[in-house]
Structure formats: C-alpha cells, structure tokens
Design an enzyme around this catalytic site. Structure first.
Site, PDB file in Angstrom:
ATOM      1  N   LYS A  13       0.824  -1.219   0.000  1.00 20.96           N
ATOM      2  CA  LYS A  13       0.000   0.000   0.000  1.00 20.96           C
ATOM      3  C   LYS A  13       0.853   1.262   0.000  1.00 20.96           C
ATOM      4  O   LYS A  13       0.454   2.265  -0.576  1.00 20.96           O
ATOM      5  CB  LYS A  13      -1.029  -0.005   1.130  1.00 20.96           C
ATOM      6  CG  LYS A  13      -0.471   0.210   2.513  1.00 20.96           C
ATOM      7  CD  LYS A  13      -1.593   0.202   3.533  1.00 20.96           C
ATOM      8  CE  LYS A  13      -1.090  -0.173   4.918  1.00 20.96           C
ATOM      9  NZ  LYS A  13       0.062   0.580   5.411  1.00 20.96           N
ATOM     10  N   ARG A  88      -6.975   3.006  11.462  1.00 22.74           N
ATOM     11  CA  ARG A  88      -6.706   1.616  11.814  1.00 22.74           C
ATOM     12  C   ARG A  88      -7.690   1.113  12.851  1.00 22.74           C
ATOM     13  O   ARG A  88      -7.681  -0.079  13.167  1.00 22.74           O
ATOM     14  CB  ARG A  88      -5.289   1.497  12.380  1.00 22.74           C
ATOM     15  CG  ARG A  88      -4.199   1.195  11.343  1.00 22.74           C
ATOM     16  CD  ARG A  88      -2.891   1.288  12.059  1.00 22.74           C
ATOM     17  NE  ARG A  88      -1.802   0.524  11.529  1.00 22.74           N
ATOM     18  CZ  ARG A  88      -0.859   1.010  10.723  1.00 22.74           C
ATOM     19  NH1 ARG A  88      -0.940   2.239  10.285  1.00 22.74           N
ATOM     20  NH2 ARG A  88       0.158   0.254  10.353  1.00 22.74           N
ATOM     21  N   ARG A 127      12.416  -6.715   3.320  1.00 19.48           N
ATOM     22  CA  ARG A 127      12.293  -5.330   2.838  1.00 19.48           C
ATOM     23  C   ARG A 127      13.403  -4.477   3.450  1.00 19.48           C
ATOM     24  O   ARG A 127      13.730  -4.599   4.623  1.00 19.48           O
ATOM     25  CB  ARG A 127      10.916  -4.806   3.274  1.00 19.48           C
ATOM     26  CG  ARG A 127      10.673  -3.362   2.968  1.00 19.48           C
ATOM     27  CD  ARG A 127       9.208  -3.039   3.006  1.00 19.48           C
ATOM     28  NE  ARG A 127       8.586  -3.129   4.328  1.00 19.48           N
ATOM     29  CZ  ARG A 127       7.331  -2.774   4.563  1.00 19.48           C
ATOM     30  NH1 ARG A 127       6.571  -2.334   3.581  1.00 19.48           N
ATOM     31  NH2 ARG A 127       6.828  -2.876   5.767  1.00 19.48           N
ATOM     32  N   ARG A 153      13.790  -1.769   8.821  1.00 13.23           N
ATOM     33  CA  ARG A 153      12.928  -1.157   9.835  1.00 13.23           C
ATOM     34  C   ARG A 153      12.828  -2.055  11.062  1.00 13.23           C
ATOM     35  O   ARG A 153      12.614  -3.258  10.948  1.00 13.23           O
ATOM     36  CB  ARG A 153      11.528  -0.927   9.257  1.00 13.23           C
ATOM     37  CG  ARG A 153      11.404   0.379   8.501  1.00 13.23           C
ATOM     38  CD  ARG A 153      10.087   0.461   7.777  1.00 13.23           C
ATOM     39  NE  ARG A 153       8.932   0.142   8.609  1.00 13.23           N
ATOM     40  CZ  ARG A 153       7.678   0.236   8.180  1.00 13.23           C
ATOM     41  NH1 ARG A 153       7.418   0.649   6.957  1.00 13.23           N
ATOM     42  NH2 ARG A 153       6.677  -0.064   8.975  1.00 13.23           N
ATOM     43  N   ARG A 164       2.262  -7.475  14.168  1.00 10.55           N
ATOM     44  CA  ARG A 164       1.563  -6.454  13.381  1.00 10.55           C
ATOM     45  C   ARG A 164       0.473  -7.094  12.514  1.00 10.55           C
ATOM     46  O   ARG A 164      -0.572  -6.496  12.281  1.00 10.55           O
ATOM     47  CB  ARG A 164       2.557  -5.680  12.515  1.00 10.55           C
ATOM     48  CG  ARG A 164       3.466  -4.776  13.337  1.00 10.55           C
ATOM     49  CD  ARG A 164       4.625  -4.248  12.533  1.00 10.55           C
ATOM     50  NE  ARG A 164       4.219  -3.333  11.484  1.00 10.55           N
ATOM     51  CZ  ARG A 164       4.928  -3.100  10.375  1.00 10.55           C
ATOM     52  NH1 ARG A 164       6.057  -3.734  10.166  1.00 10.55           N
ATOM     53  NH2 ARG A 164       4.505  -2.240   9.493  1.00 10.55           N
TER      54      ARG A 164
HETATM   55  P1  AMP Z   1       3.053   1.670   9.092  1.00  9.00           P
HETATM   56  O1  AMP Z   1       4.248   2.330   8.473  1.00  9.00           O
HETATM   57  O2  AMP Z   1       1.747   2.210   8.549  1.00  9.00           O
HETATM   58  O3  AMP Z   1       3.110   0.166   9.040  1.00  9.00           O
HETATM   59  O4  AMP Z   1       3.053   2.075  10.639  1.00  9.00           O
HETATM   60  C1  AMP Z   1       4.137   1.731  11.483  1.00  9.00           C
HETATM   61  C2  AMP Z   1       3.693   1.790  12.926  1.00  9.00           C
HETATM   62  O5  AMP Z   1       3.259   3.119  13.265  1.00  9.00           O
HETATM   63  C3  AMP Z   1       2.513   0.892  13.275  1.00  9.00           C
HETATM   64  O6  AMP Z   1       2.899  -0.437  13.544  1.00  9.00           O
HETATM   65  C4  AMP Z   1       1.957   1.602  14.508  1.00  9.00           C
HETATM   66  O7  AMP Z   1       2.761   1.350  15.639  1.00  9.00           O
HETATM   67  C5  AMP Z   1       2.132   3.069  14.141  1.00  9.00           C
HETATM   68  N1  AMP Z   1       0.941   3.611  13.433  1.00  9.00           N
HETATM   69  C6  AMP Z   1       0.889   4.075  12.150  1.00  9.00           C
HETATM   70  N2  AMP Z   1      -0.349   4.495  11.837  1.00  9.00           N
HETATM   71  C7  AMP Z   1      -1.124   4.274  12.923  1.00  9.00           C
HETATM   72  C8  AMP Z   1      -2.505   4.471  13.225  1.00  9.00           C
HETATM   73  N3  AMP Z   1      -3.371   4.951  12.298  1.00  9.00           N
HETATM   74  N4  AMP Z   1      -2.948   4.146  14.467  1.00  9.00           N
HETATM   75  C9  AMP Z   1      -2.105   3.672  15.391  1.00  9.00           C
HETATM   76  N5  AMP Z   1      -0.800   3.425  15.183  1.00  9.00           N
HETATM   77  C10 AMP Z   1      -0.299   3.731  13.960  1.00  9.00           C
END
Ligand code: AMP
Length: 207
Positions: A13, A88, A127, A153, A164
């Site tokens: 995404k 989320r 990745r 990461r 996750r």
């Molecule tokens: P992502 O890059 O979208 O996978 O986000 C990495 C991490 O940031 C996630 O595993 C959460 O810990 C935090 N995070 C990102 N977006 C959100 C959200 N909308 N609500 C809560 N935590 C978030």
C-alpha cells in the site's frame, strides 16, 4: 479524490499509494511515516509513539487523529488525498468521518489490498530502505544497488511483523464492515507485478 488505502504490513500500500499520489497530484498521507519522522526528530510525541511502534503495537488513537487532523488542514489536501495506514481503528474512522463531514469533503472510496499471509511475511522481513533516498527495496524481488545505505525497519523483523499481522486482522475485522456498510469498500487483489496492481487499483478507483 479522497481515498483510504487499507492493507496489511508489506501489502504494497505504501508503494501503490506513492504511485497514485504522483499520478493524481495529491498527497499521500502516511501516519507511519509521520510517526517515524517525529521519532527521528526526537520530539516528545515521537519518543512516546516509538515505545508502541517498536513493539508492533498501535499508537493511541488521540495521537494519530491529532496528526491527521492537522495534516488535512494543509492547502495541498484541497484537491484530494490518499490516506495510508490511517484509520486503523473504528474510533479513528469515526473521527475521520466527522472531520471530513465538517469540511464537506466525504471519502470517495476505501480500497483494501488483499495479499495472503505467507507472502506478507516474506515481503516484510526482506524489505530494506535506502536511508539516503527513502527508496524501498526487496532483497529477493527488487534488489538494491551496491552503494545503497540499507536500513531494516525495526518493526519489520519477523517476530514484530507477526504481531503487526495479528493487529491488522483485529483491525480489519472491525473496519471492513464499517466501510462495507457505508458502500465505500473495494477489494483489490494485491498479488502480481507492481504494474498489474496499479492497473487494478485504477479500475477500482474508476480512473
Ligand atoms: P506503518 O508504516 O503504517 O506500518 O506504521 C508503522 C507503525 O506506526 C505501526 O505499527 C503503529 O505502531 C504506528 N501507526 C501508524 N499508523 C497508525 C494508526 N493509524 N494508528 C495507530 N498506530 C499507527
């Protein structure tokens, strides 16, 4: 065009959101990127958020809702935006609806990128990001050039990715019906080449 992109970690995404953003000239807003930037800058909010992120847990709703509310005020969001990684939770979805209703700009569509679990794990654990350019590579499918400065990461390690993915399933269990009931949800098969998925997305968005 006001779009929410839903997809598990490493579903593509982020990449597809970037392509959509370039094609339509609208910003891609990633709460993950915003939180990582706040963490790197060492702001109190960033450091607090990092405690949740490093464990693969969700950052509290009020923190991310505040970030998105502020970001949507920016002038570049007027023609549209792509939300990546937000909402989320149902409270985040409700807060987003209320925010957009107050601006008279409701969501156009919510797209879910569908990728099987075993592929997601392989994509995430292999990745890598080039810290200088932000470019994302995959050690098997999209190898980096020899001079890339690669970063893995912290939350892309296998144990954290598994957590996750469990969080993602719990999230979609509530969010998918929320958007389905509002007739906003479109599912897109996320397995294939980047170009194939871009094409499917274009069809789902009617562009
Ligand atoms: P992502 O890059 O979208 O996978 O986000 C990495 C991490 O940031 C996630 O595993 C959460 O810990 C935090 N995070 C990102 N977006 C959100 C959200 N909308 N609500 C809560 N935590 C978030």
């Amino acid at each position: 065009m006001r779009v929410v992109l839903l997809g598990a970690p490493a579903s593509g995404k982020g990449t597809q959101g970037q392509l959509l953003s370039e094609r339509h000239g609208i910003p891609k807003i990633s709460t993950g990127d915003m939180l990582r930037a706040a963490k790197a800058a060492g702001t109190p909010m960033g450091l607090e958020a990092a405690r949740f992120m490093n464990e693969g847990k969700l950052v509290p709703d009020e923190v991310v809702i505040g970030l998105v509310a502020e970001r949507l005020e920016a002038a570049d969001c007027a023609p549209g935006f792509i939300l990546d990684g937000f909402p989320r939770t149902v409270p985040q979805a409700e807060a987003l609806d209320a925010l957009l209703a107050s601006k008279g700009m409701p969501l156009s569509v919510v797209v879910q990128l569908d990728v099987p679990r075993e592929l997601l794990l392989e994509r995430a654990t292999l990745r890598r990001t080039d810290v200088r350019t932000g470019q994302i590579y995959h050690l098997k499918y999209n190898p980096p050039p020899p001079d890339a400065q690669l970063e893995h990461r912290a939350d892309d390690r296998e144990e954290t990715v598994n957590k996750r993915l469990v969080e993602y399933d719990a999230m979609t269990a509530a969010l998918l019906p929320y958007y389905h009931e509002r007739s906003l949800l479109r599912r897109v098969d996320g397995v294939g080449t980047m170009q194939e998925i871009t094409e499917r997305l274009g069809q789902a968005l009617g562009t």
